[in-house]
Design an enzyme around this catalytic site. Structure first.
Site, PDB file in Angstrom:
ATOM      1  CD  GLU A   1       2.514   3.355 -25.607  1.00  0.00           C
ATOM      2  OE1 GLU A   1       1.742   4.012 -24.882  1.00  0.00           O
ATOM      3  OE2 GLU A   1       3.675   3.049 -25.278  1.00  0.00           O
TER       4      GLU A   1
ATOM      5  CD  GLU B   1       4.825   7.673 -23.885  1.00  0.00           C
ATOM      6  OE1 GLU B   1       4.721   7.860 -22.666  1.00  0.00           O
ATOM      7  OE2 GLU B   1       3.857   7.517 -24.631  1.00  0.00           O
TER       8      GLU B   1
HETATM    9  C1  BGP Z   1       2.145   5.907 -22.435  1.00  0.00           C
HETATM   10  C2  BGP Z   1       3.085   4.833 -21.993  1.00  0.00           C
HETATM   11  C3  BGP Z   1       2.461   3.544 -21.660  1.00  0.00           C
HETATM   12  C4  BGP Z   1       1.067   3.659 -21.128  1.00  0.00           C
HETATM   13  C5  BGP Z   1       0.207   4.665 -21.784  1.00  0.00           C
HETATM   14  C6  BGP Z   1      -1.097   4.964 -21.090  1.00  0.00           C
HETATM   15  O1  BGP Z   1       2.581   7.111 -21.903  1.00  0.00           O
HETATM   16  O2  BGP Z   1       4.104   4.594 -22.938  1.00  0.00           O
HETATM   17  O3  BGP Z   1       3.355   2.847 -20.849  1.00  0.00           O
HETATM   18  O4  BGP Z   1       0.746   3.086 -20.014  1.00  0.00           O
HETATM   19  O5  BGP Z   1       0.863   5.877 -21.978  1.00  0.00           O
HETATM   20  O6  BGP Z   1      -0.856   5.717 -19.928  1.00  0.00           O
HETATM   21  P1  BGP Z   1      -1.469   5.343 -18.542  1.00  0.00           P
HETATM   22  O7  BGP Z   1      -1.046   3.965 -18.277  1.00  0.00           O
HETATM   23  O8  BGP Z   1      -0.880   6.297 -17.566  1.00  0.00           O
HETATM   24  O9  BGP Z   1      -2.926   5.490 -18.686  1.00  0.00           O
END
Ligand code: BGP
Length: 479
Positions: free
Chosen positions: A378, A163
């Site tokens: 994801e 990311e």
């Molecule tokens: C993405 C990341 C993850 C993750 C997810 C959810 O940006 O790659 O590491 O955690 O988002 O985000 P958050 O944990 O802030 O809810």
């Protein structure tokens, strides 16, 4: 229809699940430090224990096998391999990932390995500022070379850096940035860091192509498709500007080896463009990606905004409380675009727009433009879960979210888009990057709170049983 051999599974990252932050030779990463600070300021859990996967990995892999996973995407903690960021590798850390990979392979699960997920070794931050210094490119190159040589016989699918676009937007959560750089006068550094990451990404792609005979490699990008707020031409233009700076600026690097012209022009006009040294663009162009891995949670919306005013990036779009609407403002680039709420979409409690159609839109758009295979590394719903007295988690809301996104992915596949895998976030509950552990994503519940890690017992959620049926039927059965 999902093709035969489609990879089903789920995703995590090292500092968010492993815990054992200072065990077996590992030293701190910047996330160990950042999350200590978040604990002090907001009461969010530290990364010290996280979901304790370091000690539970056998149990976790057994659960993945029971669910029918054919893949698992996880990241390697740089500071577990090289506790000081460079120098001698740490044998126990190196062994941990061999053990995890062997456990996965024995369970018939293909490892999808991310080299870097926000966790720069703290020693490098102390030594030279971490990502703020170009020296990190050399250290990352050595780390990446070590990984592909050490694990390349067992790992075929590699993602490089997680990311980059989100690191640019939310740099204080993802990188250690000293207080004095946060006054808005140092935004160029965001793009400078990104440039160093582009070099690292290219180096890592070349390493996989050199050392992993049947290996494939690409970046994992946080990606939101962007709609115009209205059909007014000014809003549509603003949407295109936002698309250029927030999305194409990254994908054009991965697939064309160039900085997107519109975004680059805007950054240059505002003194935000990175300093590029001789040979950098040749290196970037040489490190071609085989696929793009996408982290898709939400779509975004943009509108036109007046040319006067201040660039606003810092703290934009952050909701710390988990109460809908409690969002800290929207990214603004005067005269270029302003992000805004999409009135047509419902959101999560943390104000992320829920938009399965956006997944189809994104997949079709990217495939049309770059014609490369895509992976979903994801996708998921951050929500409050309740553990019932009889030890169950009835997360029908998560099932609804995942079902509609799988349907959207299927529509894209049926229209010819090549999608290789689906690895929603997350396999098990873990530490959120922005909201502690009470915002949960997992198919498997981890019994802990922000201030008490308890014993991190694992409990299958309703979504676990539902996803098992989905995988077994190759998504023919989504009921
Ligand atoms: C993405 C990341 C993850 C993750 C997810 C959810 O940006 O790659 O590491 O955690 O988002 O985000 P958050 O944990 O802030 O809810």
């Amino acid at each position: 229809m999902f093709p035969k051999g489609f990879l089903w599974g789920a995703s995590t990252s090292a500092y968010q699940v492993e815990g054992a932050a200072y065990e077996d030779g590992k030293k701190a990463s910047q996330q160990d430090i950042i999350n200590k600070d978040s604990f002090q300021k907001y009461g969010f859990a530290t990364a010290d224990v996280a979901s304790d996967e370091y000690h539970h990995y056998k149990e976790d892999v057994a659960l993945m096998k029971e669910c029918g996973f054919s893949s698992y995407r996880f990241s390697i903690a740089w500071a577990r391999i090289f506790p000081d960021g460079n120098g001698e590798p740490n044998p126990k850390g190196v062994q941990y990932y061999h053990n995890l990979i062997h456990e996965l392979k024995a369970a018939g699960i293909e490892p999808i390995v991310t080299m870097y997920h926000y966790d720069c070794p703290w020693a490098l931050v102390e030594k030279y500022g971490g990502w703020l210094n170009r020296q990190i490119v050399d250290d990352f190159a050595k780390y990446a070379e070590f990984l592909v040589k050490e694990y390349g016989k067992e790992v075929r699918i590699w993602t490089t850096i997680n990311e980059q676009s989100i690191i640019v937007q939310y740099w204080t959560q993802k990188c250690y940035i000293p207080e004095e750089l946060l006054d808005g006068n140092h935004n160029q550094l965001r793009y400078q860091i990104n440039h160093y990451m582009n070099l690292c990404h290219a180096i890592a792609c070349n390493l996989v192509h050199t050392y992993v005979p049947d290996g494939i490699v690409g970046a994992a990008l946080g990606y939101s498709c962007i709609y115009p707020l209205t059909s007014r031409p000014e809003d549509c233009m603003a949407m295109q500007n936002a698309q250029a700076l927030r999305n194409d600026y990254y994908t054009d690097i991965y697939f064309k080896g160039i900085y997107n012209k519109a975004a680059d022009t805007y950054l240059k006009e505002h003194g935000l463009a990175p300093v590029i040294e001789n040979g950098d663009m040749d290196l970037i162009a040489s490190g071609t990606s085989d696929f793009l891995a996408l982290n898709y949670y939400a779509s975004e919306c943009a509108k036109a905004c007046p040319a006067d005013g201040k660039i606003q990036i810092q703290w934009s779009g952050v909701n710390r409380s988990g109460k809908k609407g409690d969002i800290s403002g929207f990214e603004t680039h005067p005269g270029f675009y302003q992000m805004c709420k999409n009135p047509n979409l419902d959101t999560t409690d943390w104000d992320w727009a829920i938009d399965p159609t956006g997944m189809e839109y994104m997949l079709r758009d990217l495939y049309n433009r770059y014609n490369k295979p895509l992976m979903i590394t994801e996708n998921g719903l951050g929500a409050y879960d309740t553990l019932t007295e009889d030890g169950k988690i009835h997360d029908s809301y998560r099932i609804d979210y995942l079902r509609e996104h799988i349907r959207a992915m299927k529509r894209a596949i049926d229209k010819g888009v090549e999608v290789i895998s689906y690895n929603p976030w997350s396999a098990i509950d873990l530490l959120s990057t922005s909201n502690g552990v009470k915002k949960r994503y997992g198919l498997i519940y981890v019994d802990r709170t922000d201030d008490d890690p308890k014993n991190c017992a694992r409990i299958r959620k309703d979504s676990f049983y539902w996803y098992k049926k989905v995988i077994a039927s190759n998504a023919e059965d989504l009921t």
